[in-house]
Design a protein around this motif. Structure first.
Motif, PDB file in Angstrom:
ATOM      1  N   LYS A   1      31.345  41.281 -41.794  1.00  0.00           N
ATOM      2  CA  LYS A   1      30.025  40.649 -41.800  1.00  0.00           C
ATOM      3  C   LYS A   1      30.195  39.144 -41.951  1.00  0.00           C
ATOM      4  CE  LYS A   1      27.922  44.584 -44.196  1.00  0.00           C
ATOM      5  NZ  LYS A   1      27.244  45.016 -45.412  1.00  0.00           N
ATOM      6  N   SER A   2      29.128  38.377 -41.744  1.00  0.00           N
ATOM      7  CA  SER A   2      29.172  36.935 -41.930  1.00  0.00           C
ATOM      8  C   SER A   2      29.332  36.622 -43.423  1.00  0.00           C
ATOM      9  CB  SER A   2      27.889  36.288 -41.410  1.00  0.00           C
ATOM     10  OG  SER A   2      26.806  36.579 -42.278  1.00  0.00           O
ATOM     11  N   LYS A   3      29.729  35.386 -43.728  1.00  0.00           N
ATOM     12  CA  LYS A   3      29.895  34.983 -45.121  1.00  0.00           C
ATOM     13  C   LYS A   3      28.586  35.126 -45.898  1.00  0.00           C
ATOM     14  CE  LYS A   3      33.698  31.868 -44.289  1.00  0.00           C
ATOM     15  NZ  LYS A   3      34.452  30.802 -44.911  1.00  0.00           N
ATOM     16  N   THR A   4      27.482  34.781 -45.261  1.00  0.00           N
ATOM     17  CA  THR A   4      26.178  34.893 -45.924  1.00  0.00           C
ATOM     18  C   THR A   4      25.855  36.348 -46.219  1.00  0.00           C
ATOM     19  OG1 THR A   4      25.446  32.899 -44.800  1.00  0.00           O
ATOM     20  CG2 THR A   4      23.735  34.296 -45.742  1.00  0.00           C
ATOM     21  N   GLU A   5      26.107  37.233 -45.261  1.00  0.00           N
ATOM     22  CA  GLU A   5      25.850  38.664 -45.474  1.00  0.00           C
ATOM     23  C   GLU A   5      26.761  39.223 -46.564  1.00  0.00           C
ATOM     24  OE1 GLU A   5      24.481  40.582 -41.292  1.00  0.00           O
ATOM     25  OE2 GLU A   5      26.477  39.656 -41.297  1.00  0.00           O
ATOM     26  N   ARG A   6      28.025  38.772 -46.608  1.00  0.00           N
ATOM     27  CA  ARG A   6      28.959  39.270 -47.625  1.00  0.00           C
ATOM     28  C   ARG A   6      28.580  38.787 -49.020  1.00  0.00           C
ATOM     29  NH1 ARG A   6      33.223  37.414 -43.902  1.00  0.00           N
ATOM     30  NH2 ARG A   6      33.877  35.995 -45.553  1.00  0.00           N
ATOM     31  N   ALA A   7      27.950  37.618 -49.104  1.00  0.00           N
ATOM     32  CA  ALA A   7      27.567  37.072 -50.410  1.00  0.00           C
ATOM     33  C   ALA A   7      26.291  37.703 -50.951  1.00  0.00           C
ATOM     34  CB  ALA A   7      27.399  35.560 -50.306  1.00  0.00           C
ATOM     35  N   ALA A   8      25.492  38.326 -50.101  1.00  0.00           N
ATOM     36  CA  ALA A   8      24.193  38.864 -50.516  1.00  0.00           C
ATOM     37  C   ALA A   8      24.290  39.889 -51.656  1.00  0.00           C
ATOM     38  CB  ALA A   8      23.445  39.440 -49.316  1.00  0.00           C
ATOM     39  N   PRO A   9      25.205  40.854 -51.618  1.00  0.00           N
ATOM     40  CA  PRO A   9      25.241  41.834 -52.715  1.00  0.00           C
ATOM     41  C   PRO A   9      25.540  41.218 -54.083  1.00  0.00           C
ATOM     42  CG  PRO A   9      26.397  42.696 -50.814  1.00  0.00           C
ATOM     43  CD  PRO A   9      26.107  41.249 -50.528  1.00  0.00           C
ATOM     44  N   VAL A  10      26.496  40.294 -54.155  1.00  0.00           N
ATOM     45  CA  VAL A  10      26.807  39.678 -55.447  1.00  0.00           C
ATOM     46  C   VAL A  10      25.676  38.748 -55.871  1.00  0.00           C
ATOM     47  CG1 VAL A  10      28.176  37.708 -54.614  1.00  0.00           C
ATOM     48  CG2 VAL A  10      28.634  38.680 -56.857  1.00  0.00           C
ATOM     49  N   SER A  11      25.012  38.122 -54.910  1.00  0.00           N
ATOM     50  CA  SER A  11      23.853  37.290 -55.225  1.00  0.00           C
ATOM     51  C   SER A  11      22.740  38.135 -55.840  1.00  0.00           C
ATOM     52  CB  SER A  11      23.352  36.584 -53.958  1.00  0.00           C
ATOM     53  OG  SER A  11      22.183  35.854 -54.224  1.00  0.00           O
ATOM     54  N   SER A  12      22.489  39.288 -55.265  1.00  0.00           N
ATOM     55  CA  SER A  12      21.470  40.202 -55.801  1.00  0.00           C
ATOM     56  C   SER A  12      21.827  40.666 -57.207  1.00  0.00           C
ATOM     57  CB  SER A  12      21.300  41.414 -54.890  1.00  0.00           C
ATOM     58  OG  SER A  12      20.759  41.030 -53.661  1.00  0.00           O
ATOM     59  N   ALA A  13      23.101  40.990 -57.407  1.00  0.00           N
ATOM     60  CA  ALA A  13      23.547  41.426 -58.734  1.00  0.00           C
ATOM     61  C   ALA A  13      23.366  40.308 -59.762  1.00  0.00           C
ATOM     62  CB  ALA A  13      25.006  41.880 -58.685  1.00  0.00           C
ATOM     63  N   ALA A  14      23.654  39.072 -59.356  1.00  0.00           N
ATOM     64  CA  ALA A  14      23.490  37.937 -60.267  1.00  0.00           C
ATOM     65  C   ALA A  14      22.017  37.717 -60.594  1.00  0.00           C
ATOM     66  CB  ALA A  14      24.097  36.678 -59.644  1.00  0.00           C
ATOM     67  N   GLU A  15      21.170  37.797 -59.586  1.00  0.00           N
ATOM     68  CA  GLU A  15      19.732  37.628 -59.814  1.00  0.00           C
ATOM     69  C   GLU A  15      19.187  38.697 -60.752  1.00  0.00           C
ATOM     70  OE1 GLU A  15      17.899  37.475 -55.952  1.00  0.00           O
ATOM     71  OE2 GLU A  15      18.702  35.482 -55.537  1.00  0.00           O
ATOM     72  N   ALA A  16      19.776  39.880 -60.736  1.00  0.00           N
ATOM     73  CA  ALA A  16      19.346  40.973 -61.609  1.00  0.00           C
ATOM     74  C   ALA A  16      19.952  40.854 -63.016  1.00  0.00           C
ATOM     75  CB  ALA A  16      19.726  42.317 -60.981  1.00  0.00           C
ATOM     76  N   GLY A  17      20.777  39.836 -63.234  1.00  0.00           N
ATOM     77  CA  GLY A  17      21.392  39.650 -64.547  1.00  0.00           C
ATOM     78  C   GLY A  17      22.614  40.503 -64.781  1.00  0.00           C
ATOM     79  N   ASN A  18      23.230  40.983 -63.705  1.00  0.00           N
ATOM     80  CA  ASN A  18      24.371  41.886 -63.835  1.00  0.00           C
ATOM     81  C   ASN A  18      25.719  41.231 -63.560  1.00  0.00           C
ATOM     82  OD1 ASN A  18      22.838  44.129 -64.579  1.00  0.00           O
ATOM     83  ND2 ASN A  18      22.277  44.493 -62.451  1.00  0.00           N
ATOM     84  N   VAL A  19      25.747  39.904 -63.478  1.00  0.00           N
ATOM     85  CA  VAL A  19      27.015  39.182 -63.321  1.00  0.00           C
ATOM     86  C   VAL A  19      27.188  38.286 -64.539  1.00  0.00           C
ATOM     87  CG1 VAL A  19      28.335  37.536 -61.937  1.00  0.00           C
ATOM     88  CG2 VAL A  19      26.905  39.248 -60.796  1.00  0.00           C
ATOM     89  N   MET A  20      28.272  38.488 -65.239  1.00  0.00           N
ATOM     90  CA  MET A  20      28.556  37.742 -66.457  1.00  0.00           C
ATOM     91  C   MET A  20      29.758  36.831 -66.207  1.00  0.00           C
ATOM     92  SD  MET A  20      26.220  39.464 -67.601  1.00  0.00           S
ATOM     93  CE  MET A  20      25.756  39.353 -69.263  1.00  0.00           C
ATOM     94  N   LEU A  21      29.744  35.655 -66.830  1.00  0.00           N
ATOM     95  CA  LEU A  21      30.829  34.696 -66.674  1.00  0.00           C
ATOM     96  C   LEU A  21      31.490  34.444 -68.024  1.00  0.00           C
ATOM     97  CD1 LEU A  21      28.975  32.023 -64.499  1.00  0.00           C
ATOM     98  CD2 LEU A  21      30.308  33.987 -63.718  1.00  0.00           C
ATOM     99  N   LYS A  22      32.815  34.535 -68.060  1.00  0.00           N
ATOM    100  CA  LYS A  22      33.548  34.189 -69.276  1.00  0.00           C
ATOM    101  C   LYS A  22      33.586  32.666 -69.370  1.00  0.00           C
ATOM    102  CE  LYS A  22      37.960  34.681 -71.605  1.00  0.00           C
ATOM    103  NZ  LYS A  22      39.342  35.103 -71.473  1.00  0.00           N
ATOM    104  N   ARG A  23      33.317  32.151 -70.545  1.00  0.00           N
ATOM    105  CA  ARG A  23      33.306  30.695 -70.725  1.00  0.00           C
ATOM    106  C   ARG A  23      34.630  30.080 -70.277  1.00  0.00           C
ATOM    107  NH1 ARG A  23      28.926  29.046 -73.669  1.00  0.00           N
ATOM    108  NH2 ARG A  23      28.025  30.613 -75.031  1.00  0.00           N
ATOM    109  N   GLY A  24      34.507  28.941 -69.604  1.00  0.00           N
ATOM    110  CA  GLY A  24      35.705  28.226 -69.173  1.00  0.00           C
ATOM    111  C   GLY A  24      35.334  26.979 -68.399  1.00  0.00           C
ATOM    112  N   ALA A  25      36.290  26.091 -68.263  1.00  0.00           N
ATOM    113  CA  ALA A  25      36.067  24.822 -67.561  1.00  0.00           C
ATOM    114  C   ALA A  25      35.754  25.024 -66.078  1.00  0.00           C
ATOM    115  CB  ALA A  25      37.294  23.929 -67.729  1.00  0.00           C
TER     116      ALA A  25
END
Length: 140
Positions: free
Chosen positions: A74-98
Motif C-alpha cells: 500500500k502507499s505510505k499514507t495507507e500504511r500509516a492509517a492503522p497506527v494513526s487510528s490507534a494513536a487517536e484512540a489513545g492506544n499508542v504509548m511512548l516511553k520517555r526519551g529525547a
C-alpha cells in the motif's frame, strides 16, 4: 514497538543520516541491543538494488539474526492509517526519551513533511504486530 493488552508501545527510535557504513553500524548495534530473539523486518525496495541490500544485511551486517524481507503493498499514507487510528484512540504509548519530539514533529508533518522514515518504521512495525499492509517477499 511492542504490543500488550491491546496497546502499542514505542520504546525507542533511532534516527540518523550518515554514510552507508554508519547506517549499517547503527542497525547492527540496535540488533545487538535488542538481542537475537527479536526478529528483524526490512522493507525491500523493488529491483536489483533492493535484492542486493537485503543480501548484504542477511549475509554480512546481520548474519545470525532472523532477517525477513517485507514489501509494501500500500502507499505510505495507507500504511500509516492503522497506527494513526490507534494513536487517536489513545492506544499508542511512548516511553520517555529525547527521541520523542523529533518523531512527533515528523508524524505531525506527514505526509507533507520533508522526512517520513520514522513514520515508515512505526507503520511497518505496527503492520508486523497486526499483520496488515505488508507481504513477505518471496526471496525471504
Amino acid at each position: 514497538v511492542g504490543m500488550k493488552d491491546g496497546r502499542y508501545y514505542i520504546l525507542d527510535m533511532r534516527r540518523m543520516r550518515g554514510t552507508p557504513a554508519q547506517v549499517e553500524a547503527l542497525i547492527r548495534q540496535t540488533a545487538e541491543l535488542d538481542g537475537r530473539a527479536v526478529p528483524i523486518h526490512i522493507e525491500q525496495e523493488g529491483g536489483a538494488s533492493g535484492k542486493i541490500a537485503l543480501d548484504t544485511y542477511q549475509r554480512r551486517v546481520l548474519a545470525g539474526w532472523a532477517v525477513r524481507a517485507e514489501t509494501a503493498t500500500k502507499s505510505k499514507t495507507e500504511r500509516a492509517a492503522p497506527v494513526s487510528s490507534a494513536a487517536e484512540a489513545g492506544n499508542v504509548m511512548l516511553k520517555r526519551g529525547a527521541w520523542i519530539t523529533t518523531m512527533l514533529d515528523e508524524f505531525e508533518a506527514f505526509p507533507q513533511g520533508s522526512h517520513d522514515d520514522q513514520v515508515d518504521a512505526v507503520s511497518g512495525a505496527f503492520a508486523q504486530l497486526t499483520h496488515s499492509g505488508w507481504s513477505r517477499s518471496p526471496s525471504a
